[in-house]
Design an enzyme around this catalytic site. Structure first.
Site, PDB file in Angstrom:
ATOM      1  N   HIS A 139      -9.255   4.218  10.896  1.00  0.00           N
ATOM      2  CA  HIS A 139      -8.800   2.903  10.725  1.00  0.00           C
ATOM      3  C   HIS A 139      -7.598   2.828  11.767  1.00  0.00           C
ATOM      4  CE1 HIS A 139      -6.602  -0.486   7.979  1.00  0.00           C
ATOM      5  NE2 HIS A 139      -6.488  -0.625   9.147  1.00  0.00           N
ATOM      6  N   HIS A 141      -5.693   0.834  14.979  1.00  0.00           N
ATOM      7  CA  HIS A 141      -5.366  -0.328  15.922  1.00  0.00           C
ATOM      8  C   HIS A 141      -5.285   0.404  17.389  1.00  0.00           C
ATOM      9  CE1 HIS A 141      -4.366  -3.286  12.528  1.00  0.00           C
ATOM     10  NE2 HIS A 141      -4.580  -2.133  12.020  1.00  0.00           N
ATOM     11  N   HIS A 224     -10.718  -9.329   8.428  1.00  0.00           N
ATOM     12  CA  HIS A 224      -9.343  -9.210   8.093  1.00  0.00           C
ATOM     13  C   HIS A 224      -8.985 -10.422   7.811  1.00  0.00           C
ATOM     14  CE1 HIS A 224      -5.031  -8.386   8.887  1.00  0.00           C
ATOM     15  NE2 HIS A 224      -5.376  -7.069   9.179  1.00  0.00           N
ATOM     16  N   HIS A 251     -10.213  -5.956   5.071  1.00  0.00           N
ATOM     17  CA  HIS A 251      -9.015  -6.272   4.541  1.00  0.00           C
ATOM     18  C   HIS A 251      -8.882  -7.661   4.018  1.00  0.00           C
ATOM     19  CE1 HIS A 251      -4.390  -6.474   5.860  1.00  0.00           C
ATOM     20  NE2 HIS A 251      -4.776  -7.195   5.026  1.00  0.00           N
ATOM     21  N   HIS A 277      -6.976   0.758   3.148  1.00  0.00           N
ATOM     22  CA  HIS A 277      -5.670   0.681   2.479  1.00  0.00           C
ATOM     23  C   HIS A 277      -5.892   0.099   0.811  1.00  0.00           C
ATOM     24  CE1 HIS A 277      -5.718  -3.223   4.567  1.00  0.00           C
ATOM     25  NE2 HIS A 277      -5.319  -2.445   5.728  1.00  0.00           N
ATOM     26  N   HIS A 325       2.629  -7.986  10.840  1.00  0.00           N
ATOM     27  CA  HIS A 325       1.767  -9.153  10.559  1.00  0.00           C
ATOM     28  C   HIS A 325       2.722 -10.670  10.965  1.00  0.00           C
ATOM     29  CE1 HIS A 325      -1.454  -7.153   8.534  1.00  0.00           C
ATOM     30  NE2 HIS A 325      -0.726  -6.413   8.132  1.00  0.00           N
ATOM     31  N   ASP A 365      -4.210   3.653  10.086  1.00  0.00           N
ATOM     32  CA  ASP A 365      -3.655   2.262  10.365  1.00  0.00           C
ATOM     33  C   ASP A 365      -2.638   2.448  11.492  1.00  0.00           C
ATOM     34  OD1 ASP A 365      -3.392  -0.240  10.252  1.00  0.00           O
ATOM     35  OD2 ASP A 365      -2.755  -0.357   7.981  1.00  0.00           O
TER      36      ASP A 365
END
Length: 572
Positions: A139, A141, A224, A251, A277, A325, A365
């Protein structure tokens, strides 16, 4: 026959069958289950390099050439810790892969030799050291390339995820969207001594834009919520994955705008996907995304900020979530969105679900509510906390925690490899696998590795002052080694791609230097294939109190006040 005591033997050749050792400063103790170096018939034929030692011409070093079977490298007297066992063995490496696990030496002078040491064989002494497979962080990014060095120094050798750098979409979602961006990221991958694989954007209601991403080489697609994880998008994405033998990572919809967890489960129609998650603080249907832990087609994982549950966990998460976010603390609805994801009851249950083997994988993450260099540390901190709070697991004894160790190491090695279709290449210490291996001093296990090999060649190590007269003087810190430079990068690491991308000749079209390896055998994977982590209980989450039950058992635990593997290892 002359003999020596067990302590003297362990200090000279490393622990043997029946010996025990502690993992770092945790309460976890492992016991050596078998000693493959005894295939000579008894003690006394061990190999060891150095002045006055046995790996010398005519002794444990033979006259054999590489063509006659001599290894490129032998790791001597290693304590292998993997999902399949905790054993003492020599490890033979050849052509960038693990060739043999067993007894090294000279077959002309020694009995029971499985792998040949010749004049062309390098030696890595692993007496008293633990050797594990390189970790797999599924995971990622890809926000900044500096993550890769950070992950490598922690013992991670494979990173899977998506992104294009510090773009707003990448801050929040693990997607490398569209064929042009995918081409650029695959080209960038050639620069790093790390196995890499990329996910495309899976949020679409029609298949064409998804197929073009898979044809460009992504290993799977990411659904997502920030792009709209609707039932229609879920179903369409899985349709494409089924046709192309690629993975889908989800997600789900925290706000339950387009449906509830029941609707998401129904939209999958029993088709396999990875649930990142799974507890929900990192995202997913509030408050009951944990229900997917009981589904055979959901392969569940955790991201590391909530692991393990401590007295600090809740406080750091709201600000973390607001940044990642793109939320505004001045907007009441944005703040409510953030707070809906942070629930102490489900976070506490997450620890126990890992200990039960119900959540199968760990990941980071990275920089998006996760710390890229802490996957391995937090895995073992969770194992320690659960032993303290829950005691021994079935299968362990008063002498050792071997089963718990195998359960937890599987969460960041073999299980993410199986889930993403790369277990034929990486994920375990087994013959035929790519030689991505991590060497640890037991006192530093899980925290600071000594040496990291990529494709059988040292790419990173804890190294002292380069101007010193010997390798050990301070300052000792991680430095890239020769496996991390020049053409050795491309020869020592893999880029994982889709079979469709391989068939489309992206290696030549994109001008890629690294070896490309296609993912495979993904669509048939189920929860039952998650090694030591296949428990699929009936999950219940109370919508009012957030209390979690698995097969009727209430799951709750106290937050940790202190943890091992922390400050004493990071004074500098």
């Amino acid at each position: 026959m002359a003999t020596i005591g067990r302590r003297a033997y362990a200090e000279m050749f490393g622990p043997t069958a029946g010996d025990r050792l502690r993992l770092a400063d945790t309460d976890l103790v492992v016991e050596v289950e078998a000693d493959y170096t005894l295939r000579a018939g008894s003690y006394g034929e061990e190999v060891k390099f150095g002045g006055g030692k046995t790996i010398r011409d005519g002794m444990a070093q033979s006259q054999k050439t590489r063509a006659e079977g001599a290894m490129d490298t032998v790791m001597t007297n290693a304590l292998i810790m993997d999902h399949w066992g905790i054993v003492k063995a020599d490890i033979g490496l050849k052509g960038g892969r693990i060739a043999v696990i067993g007894k090294a030496g000279n077959p002309d002078t020694q009995p029971g030799v499985d792998m040949i040491i010749g004049p062309g064989t390098e030696i890595i002494s692993c007496e008293g050291m633990i050797v594990t497979a390189g970790g797999i962080d599924s995971h990622i990014h890809f926000i900044c390339p500096q993550q890769i060095e950070e992950a490598l120094t922690s013992g991670v050798t494979t990173m899977l995820g998506g992104g294009t750098g510090p773009a707003t979409g990448t801050f929040a979602t693990t997607c490398t969207p569209g064929p042009w961006n995918i081409e650029r990221m695959l080209q960038a991958a050639d620069a790093f001594p790390m196995n890499l694989g990329f996910l495309g954007k899976g949020n679409a209601s029609l298949p064409a834009a998804l197929h073009e991403q898979i044809n460009a080489g992504v290993i799977g697609l990411k659904l997502h919520e920030d792009w709209g994880t609707t039932p229609a998008a879920i179903s369409n994405c899985l349709d494409v994955a089924e046709e192309t033998d690629t993975q889908v990572a989800i997600h789900s919809d925290t706000l339950n705008e387009s449906g509830f967890v029941e609707n998401t489960i129904a939209a999958t129609k029993g088709r396999t996907l990875c649930a990142f998650h799974t507890e929900g603080a990192g995202g997913g249907h509030a408050p009951d995304i944990l229900r997917v832990v009981g589904e055979q087609n959901f392969l569940p994982s955790s991201t590391n900020p909530t692991m393990p549950y401590t007295v600090n966990t809740l406080d750091e998460h709201v600000d973390m979530l607001m940044v990642c976010h793109h939320l505004d603390a001045g907007i009441a609805e944005d703040l409510a969105f953030a707070e809906s994801r942070i629930r102490k009851e489900t976070i506490a249950a997450e620890d126990i679900l890992h200990d039960l083997g119900a959540i199968s994988m760990f990941s980071s993450d990275s920089q998006a509510m996760g710390r890229v260099g802490e996957v391995i540390i937090r895995t073992w901190q969770t194992a320690h906390k659960m032993k303290q709070q829950r005691g021994k697991l079935p299968g362990d004894s008063d002498r050792h925690d071997n089963f718990r160790a195998k359960r937890y190491i599987s969460k960041y090695t073999i299980n993410p490899a199986i889930a993403h279709g790369i277990s034929h290449e990486v994920g375990s210490v087994e013959p035929g696998k790519w030689a991505d291996l991590v060497v640890w001093k037991p006192a530093f296990f899980g925290i600071k590795p000594s040496v990291i090999l990529k494709g059988g060649f040292i790419a990173m190590a804890a190294m002292g002052d380069p101007n010193a007269s010997i390798p050990t003087p301070q300052p000792v810190h991680y430095r890239p080694m020769f496996g991390g430079f020049g053409g050795a990068i491309a020869k020592g690491s893999l880029t994982f791609v889709s079979q469709a991308g391989l068939n489309a000749d992206i290696q030549k079209r994109f001008g890629l230097a690294k070896t490309l390896s296609a993912v495979k055998n993904i669509r048939g994977v189920r929860k039952q294939h998650m090694i030591h982590n296949d428990y699929a209980p009936k999950m219940e989450v109370d919508a009012q109190t957030y209390l979690v039950r698995a097969d009727g058992l209430l799951l709750t635990c106290e937050p940790a006040v202190s943890l091992p593997m922390t400050q004493r290892y990071f004074l500098f």
